[in-house]
Design a protein around this motif. Sequence first.
Motif, mmCIF file in Angstrom:
data_model
loop_
_atom_site.group_PDB
_atom_site.id
_atom_site.type_symbol
_atom_site.label_atom_id
_atom_site.label_comp_id
_atom_site.label_asym_id
_atom_site.label_seq_id
_atom_site.Cartn_x
_atom_site.Cartn_y
_atom_site.Cartn_z
ATOM 1 N N PHE A 187 36.848 13.767 44.869
ATOM 2 C CA PHE A 187 36.152 12.388 44.616
ATOM 3 C C PHE A 187 34.513 12.408 44.449
ATOM 4 N N GLU A 188 33.843 13.415 44.795
ATOM 5 C CA GLU A 188 32.268 13.159 44.529
ATOM 6 C C GLU A 188 31.937 14.358 43.918
ATOM 7 N N ALA A 189 32.383 14.435 42.798
ATOM 8 C CA ALA A 189 32.127 15.618 41.797
ATOM 9 C C ALA A 189 30.551 15.660 41.478
ATOM 10 N N ASP A 190 30.025 16.958 41.479
ATOM 11 C CA ASP A 190 28.560 16.912 41.354
ATOM 12 C C ASP A 190 28.613 18.170 40.391
ATOM 13 N N VAL A 191 28.356 18.028 39.134
ATOM 14 C CA VAL A 191 28.424 19.402 38.122
ATOM 15 C C VAL A 191 26.890 20.154 38.554
ATOM 16 N N PHE A 192 26.044 19.768 39.332
ATOM 17 C CA PHE A 192 24.890 20.381 39.530
ATOM 18 C C PHE A 192 25.130 21.513 40.764
ATOM 19 N N ALA A 193 26.060 21.352 41.668
ATOM 20 C CA ALA A 193 26.794 22.248 42.510
ATOM 21 C C ALA A 193 27.500 23.031 42.045
ATOM 22 N N THR A 231 20.370 21.722 32.593
ATOM 23 C CA THR A 231 18.904 21.582 32.427
ATOM 24 C C THR A 231 18.406 20.338 32.055
ATOM 25 N N LEU A 232 18.978 19.802 30.768
ATOM 26 C CA LEU A 232 18.588 18.606 30.152
ATOM 27 C C LEU A 232 19.029 17.434 31.163
ATOM 28 N N ALA A 233 20.011 17.519 31.831
ATOM 29 C CA ALA A 233 20.574 16.391 32.655
ATOM 30 C C ALA A 233 19.406 16.285 33.834
ATOM 31 N N ALA A 234 19.094 17.616 34.443
ATOM 32 C CA ALA A 234 18.247 17.693 35.479
ATOM 33 C C ALA A 234 16.923 17.010 35.021
ATOM 34 N N LEU A 235 16.251 17.581 33.820
ATOM 35 C CA LEU A 235 14.985 16.765 33.520
ATOM 36 C C LEU A 235 15.269 15.398 33.297
ATOM 37 N N GLY A 236 16.206 14.944 32.990
ATOM 38 C CA GLY A 236 16.541 13.427 32.812
ATOM 39 C C GLY A 236 16.243 12.744 34.143
ATOM 40 N N GLU A 237 16.468 13.030 35.234
ATOM 41 C CA GLU A 237 15.947 12.798 36.453
ATOM 42 C C GLU A 237 14.392 12.544 36.824
ATOM 43 N N ARG A 258 8.944 21.560 38.192
ATOM 44 C CA ARG A 258 8.331 22.789 38.039
ATOM 45 C C ARG A 258 9.507 23.702 38.119
ATOM 46 N N PHE A 259 9.050 24.990 37.558
ATOM 47 C CA PHE A 259 10.451 25.823 37.506
ATOM 48 C C PHE A 259 11.142 26.173 38.606
ATOM 49 N N SER A 260 10.385 26.346 39.617
ATOM 50 C CA SER A 260 11.308 26.745 40.954
ATOM 51 C C SER A 260 12.171 25.579 41.362
ATOM 52 N N ALA A 261 11.500 24.383 41.310
ATOM 53 C CA ALA A 261 12.297 23.233 41.723
ATOM 54 C C ALA A 261 13.539 23.190 40.915
ATOM 55 N N LEU A 262 13.517 23.322 39.419
ATOM 56 C CA LEU A 262 14.395 22.885 38.551
ATOM 57 C C LEU A 262 15.442 23.861 38.916
ATOM 58 N N ARG A 263 15.143 25.456 39.308
ATOM 59 C CA ARG A 263 15.806 26.354 39.365
ATOM 60 C C ARG A 263 16.888 26.020 40.499
ATOM 61 N N ARG A 264 16.162 25.282 41.552
ATOM 62 C CA ARG A 264 17.124 25.076 42.826
ATOM 63 C C ARG A 264 18.166 23.898 42.385
ATOM 64 N N ARG A 265 17.617 22.989 41.670
ATOM 65 C CA ARG A 265 18.509 21.934 41.039
ATOM 66 C C ARG A 265 19.622 22.108 40.278
ATOM 67 N N VAL A 266 19.608 22.948 39.226
ATOM 68 C CA VAL A 266 20.600 23.786 38.492
ATOM 69 C C VAL A 266 21.105 24.956 39.207
ATOM 70 N N ARG A 281 15.884 34.510 34.643
ATOM 71 C CA ARG A 281 16.125 34.886 33.321
ATOM 72 C C ARG A 281 16.577 33.717 32.394
ATOM 73 N N MET A 282 17.934 33.241 32.921
ATOM 74 C CA MET A 282 18.608 32.284 32.132
ATOM 75 C C MET A 282 17.874 31.133 32.032
ATOM 76 N N LEU A 283 17.320 30.557 32.890
ATOM 77 C CA LEU A 283 16.718 29.468 33.010
ATOM 78 C C LEU A 283 15.502 29.372 32.073
ATOM 79 N N SER A 284 14.830 30.624 32.315
ATOM 80 C CA SER A 284 13.501 30.608 31.408
ATOM 81 C C SER A 284 13.933 30.740 29.780
ATOM 82 N N GLN A 285 15.026 31.275 29.622
ATOM 83 C CA GLN A 285 15.482 31.489 28.131
ATOM 84 C C GLN A 285 16.068 30.074 27.851
ATOM 85 N N THR A 286 16.817 29.481 28.541
ATOM 86 C CA THR A 286 17.303 28.000 28.406
ATOM 87 C C THR A 286 16.094 27.082 27.928
#
Lengths: 131, 131
Positions: free
Chosen positions: A15-21, B41-47, B51-59, B65-70
Amino acid sequence: MTAPDQPRSADDAAFEADVFARACASRPVLQTITGRWGGLTLAALGESPYRFSALRRRVDGVSERMLSQTLQELERDGFVHREVQETIPPKVEYSLTPLGQRVAARLTDLIELVESEMPAVRVAQNAYDRR
Amino acid sequence: MTAPDQPRSADDAAFEADVFARACASRPVLQTITGRWGGLTLAALGESPYRFSALRRRVDGVSERMLSQTLQELERDGFVHREVQETIPPKVEYSLTPLGQRVAARLTDLIELVESEMPAVRVAQNAYDRR
């Protein structure tokens, strides 16, 4: 948001889906929809229902095996309806469910944007490659 | 449509992209956007920019390696802007270009639909699995 000492159950997550998780059940569903063949299959079925062989011609490049697997995933998630017609020989037709139609409409919006912006993408790619 | 005896050049294809055609240059671009990590990654940056490390925590779940390539692929296609800030130590921030913002908005529409429809998807999955 849920406090860290109150882990959410699988039911809550529904009910609270979050694709980031990473463990969220919505992630594999999104992956099926946007995967290598799922997106094109949904977009094709958004044009009209198709029988398997015609759908395979429309989704240029997909193998029989991959299209079959993709259709099974899309049917399991409730986006595609598979109908066996009792003719001789029997015919199998694939179409979108109402939910599948809504997903396909949003996918088509995305695909049309990408297609229309390909000249801008090429300019960006050429600039990047010349660095 | 082009007659079969008039093969389209790569330049023509840039102006009439068709993701259903296996050789169309729009297909790998769509694949990057909707691939395993590109979409998140695009959806996160839409928020917000990250910075790289914060983005990696979000995704959640992506490897360095995969985040860097993406990010490299998204930058090459013109969706992501990479900015090195001349601080000590230098900071690198990633943000969306105007085109990337339009793509992210459509992706977010799709993600929100999937998240909100997860209860219906689970019902369909359970029915399919009980067959």
